[in-house]
Design a protein around this motif. Sequence first.
Motif, short mmCIF file in Angstrom:
data_model
loop_
_atom_site.label_atom_id
_atom_site.label_comp_id
_atom_site.label_asym_id
_atom_site.label_seq_id
_atom_site.Cartn_x
_atom_site.Cartn_y
_atom_site.Cartn_z
N ILE A 246 -7.25 -1.26 -4.98
CA ILE A 246 -6.50 -2.26 -5.75
C ILE A 246 -7.43 -3.38 -6.22
O ILE A 246 -7.25 -3.92 -7.31
CB ILE A 246 -5.31 -2.81 -4.93
N GLU A 247 -8.43 -3.72 -5.40
CA GLU A 247 -9.43 -4.69 -5.86
C GLU A 247 -10.04 -4.24 -7.18
O GLU A 247 -10.28 -5.03 -8.08
CB GLU A 247 -10.54 -4.87 -4.82
N GLY A 248 -10.32 -2.94 -7.28
CA GLY A 248 -10.90 -2.38 -8.50
C GLY A 248 -9.92 -2.39 -9.67
O GLY A 248 -10.33 -2.56 -10.82
N TRP B 290 1.51 -5.39 -2.83
CA TRP B 290 1.02 -4.08 -2.41
C TRP B 290 -0.12 -4.22 -1.39
O TRP B 290 -0.12 -3.58 -0.33
CB TRP B 290 0.57 -3.32 -3.65
N GLN B 291 -1.09 -5.06 -1.72
CA GLN B 291 -2.26 -5.18 -0.84
C GLN B 291 -1.89 -5.64 0.57
O GLN B 291 -2.60 -5.33 1.52
CB GLN B 291 -3.29 -6.13 -1.45
N HIS B 292 -0.80 -6.39 0.67
CA HIS B 292 -0.46 -6.97 1.98
C HIS B 292 0.71 -6.27 2.67
O HIS B 292 1.29 -6.80 3.61
CB HIS B 292 -0.20 -8.47 1.81
N ALA B 293 1.03 -5.08 2.20
CA ALA B 293 2.16 -4.35 2.79
C ALA B 293 1.83 -3.85 4.19
O ALA B 293 0.73 -3.35 4.44
CB ALA B 293 2.52 -3.17 1.90
N ASP B 294 2.80 -4.00 5.08
CA ASP B 294 2.66 -3.52 6.46
C ASP B 294 4.03 -3.71 7.11
O ASP B 294 4.49 -4.84 7.25
CB ASP B 294 1.59 -4.32 7.21
N ILE B 295 4.65 -2.62 7.52
CA ILE B 295 6.02 -2.74 8.06
C ILE B 295 6.08 -3.59 9.32
O ILE B 295 7.14 -4.03 9.72
CB ILE B 295 6.65 -1.35 8.36
N SER B 296 4.92 -3.82 9.94
CA SER B 296 4.93 -4.60 11.19
C SER B 296 4.51 -6.06 10.98
O SER B 296 4.48 -6.83 11.94
CB SER B 296 4.01 -3.95 12.22
N ALA B 297 4.21 -6.43 9.74
CA ALA B 297 3.72 -7.80 9.48
C ALA B 297 4.90 -8.76 9.35
O ALA B 297 5.19 -9.27 8.27
CB ALA B 297 2.86 -7.81 8.21
#
Lengths: 336, 336
Positions: B165-167, B248-255
């Motif tokens: 995603i950075e790219g 998107w970059q920070h997705a995490d079901i546990s965050a």
Amino acid sequence: MDYEIFELGDVTLQSGVMLPDAFLAYKTYGRLNADRSNAIVYPTAFGDRHHNNEWLIGEGMALDTEKYFIIVPNLLGNGLSSSPSNTPPPFDKSNFPQVTIFDNVRLQHQLVTRKFGIEKIALVTGWSMGALQTFQWGASYPDMVERIAPFAGTAKTWPHTFVFIEGVKAPLLADALWRNGNYTEPPTAGLRAIGRVYAGWGFSQAFYREESFRQLGYRTLNDFLAGFWDRSFLGLDANNLLAMLWTWQHADISANSMYCGDFEKALRSIKAHATVMPGRMDLYFTPEDSEYETRRIPNANFRPIESIWGHFAGRGINPDDTEFIAAQLKQILDVC
Amino acid sequence: MDYEIFELGDVTLQSGVMLPDAFLAYKTYGRLNADRSNAIVYPTAFGDRHHNNEWLIGEGMALDTEKYFIIVPNLLGNGLSSSPSNTPPPFDKSNFPQVTIFDNVRLQHQLVTRKFGIEKIALVTGWSMGALQTFQWGASYPDMVERIAPFAGTAKTWPHTFVFIEGVKAPLLADALWRNGNYTEPPTAGLRAIGRVYAGWGFSQAFYREESFRQLGYRTLNDFLAGFWDRSFLGLDANNLLAMLWTWQHADISANSMYCGDFEKALRSIKAHATVMPGRMDLYFTPEDSEYETRRIPNANFRPIESIWGHFAGRGINPDDTEFIAAQLKQILDVC
């Protein structure tokens, strides 16, 4: 200056364009023996210079300077050999002609034969675009090249690699400072952005998953992106990069009058003993493409680098991969 | 306007920022039955809108409008739900707050419960960022969600995907017209360039090798790059794209405060029947990451889409892949 220049005079390229006063920058290691039988040619990769190849060269190393005479020619466009950045008008900057891998190897052949009087080459080896040149040596000069050992590279640029390179070029071309190659100051935003695009391609998914960048001294992913990638293209000349990327995108050992585009025939024509070493998780020079090619080379062994370092398994920065490549090189050099 | 708006009022996001007058754009298909037991939630993917999901919805289709009530909520940032492009100052444009997948799903939950009075959801399904939301539904509301069927997506953004995603962002950020999000005209060079970067990631190496783009009506690789990819991000708002990419970059079901970053625990807590369908050759939502997660979900089946269409195996544009996904959805909907 730690390298030599070989003057080629006026060179007519495959495109038909005549490049005046062309030259190759090269460095040699070790000594050519009396019967000129110990030469190794080791061309450079995209964006690299001869010193980037030195991790395999030295006393007692895979490319042993006690035994072999190693010639490292710099890729045209890399800023040391004839390039957009060092060619006078009218072929300077974005007017630099399109150069093929075939052109590169033909001019390297002139260096090897005219300068050194070499008639047989013990080994050609190289990484990435260096591997493209390695295969081209085998196909262009089948009776001269005794062994080839390309690593993390193929005999042509397969379609997905062409697409990947489009993505590498994209941020540079989107930088307004680039001005179609007539920049007055470096398009630094675009050059930096290339590193971000490349980051996902250079190493495998598993490399990032396992945070193997820690082995390179980076503590976090952001450190690695900023410290390793953002600067990797920043100091390079944009037209030089684009010239080399054109060369890369159009690579094909059969794209010449010898083979007329018959790729299978070109592969079959390679007489050298070959050890082909793709990176198992290389995302653009894929092991699948490599295996396809290897099967068609008469005397070839397929030896994947079993590594999660992706394309950079061939970069000389991961000790396990380096050990594997070195062992393969020693082994093929022992083949008669 | 072919969709509805659900007003959320002032919403406090995970970040702590209060977004005033937030809203979700959504569309429904079919009818909610008397006991409200036939609801399916099918969130949208990156850059998509509800109509992009319609290839699975219809009479007699996998998401059968004769049997089910299908709710398609638009992702925050996509230009229809609250987004940089449609939010008034001070949260407009680049000042739009950072929104998580958790936030998206929490607000969708309000839509589902308050607007429709639904207490159990028969199925949550979705592609790519829609799959991220699907897993989040399973983890956020384990007692409410009976089945999940994420395809070509994972339960968190794994490190390599972050890098990819950075790219994707890189050429946009390198476009001088972007001006840190305060553009006065669209940064079209950057937006077009995103398509070139994405092209290598969206489909697999084999897709390009076998020229499968011909099945989409493109005769040559260049036609496909220009016709399919160059325009794919061109009409979209740059700040909207960047907002969704942040999500998107920070997705995490546990965050979140439910799981405090314990990813394994969040996976174990999903009670839904799960059918997890990665694309076998997806280059960023990899089958390896997907298999790792599936093994940790108590009641889950791993069903890779055996396709060379890479991530776009889940896009509904290749009949074989569509048939596979549809069959899996029908199968899981039949599970009691």
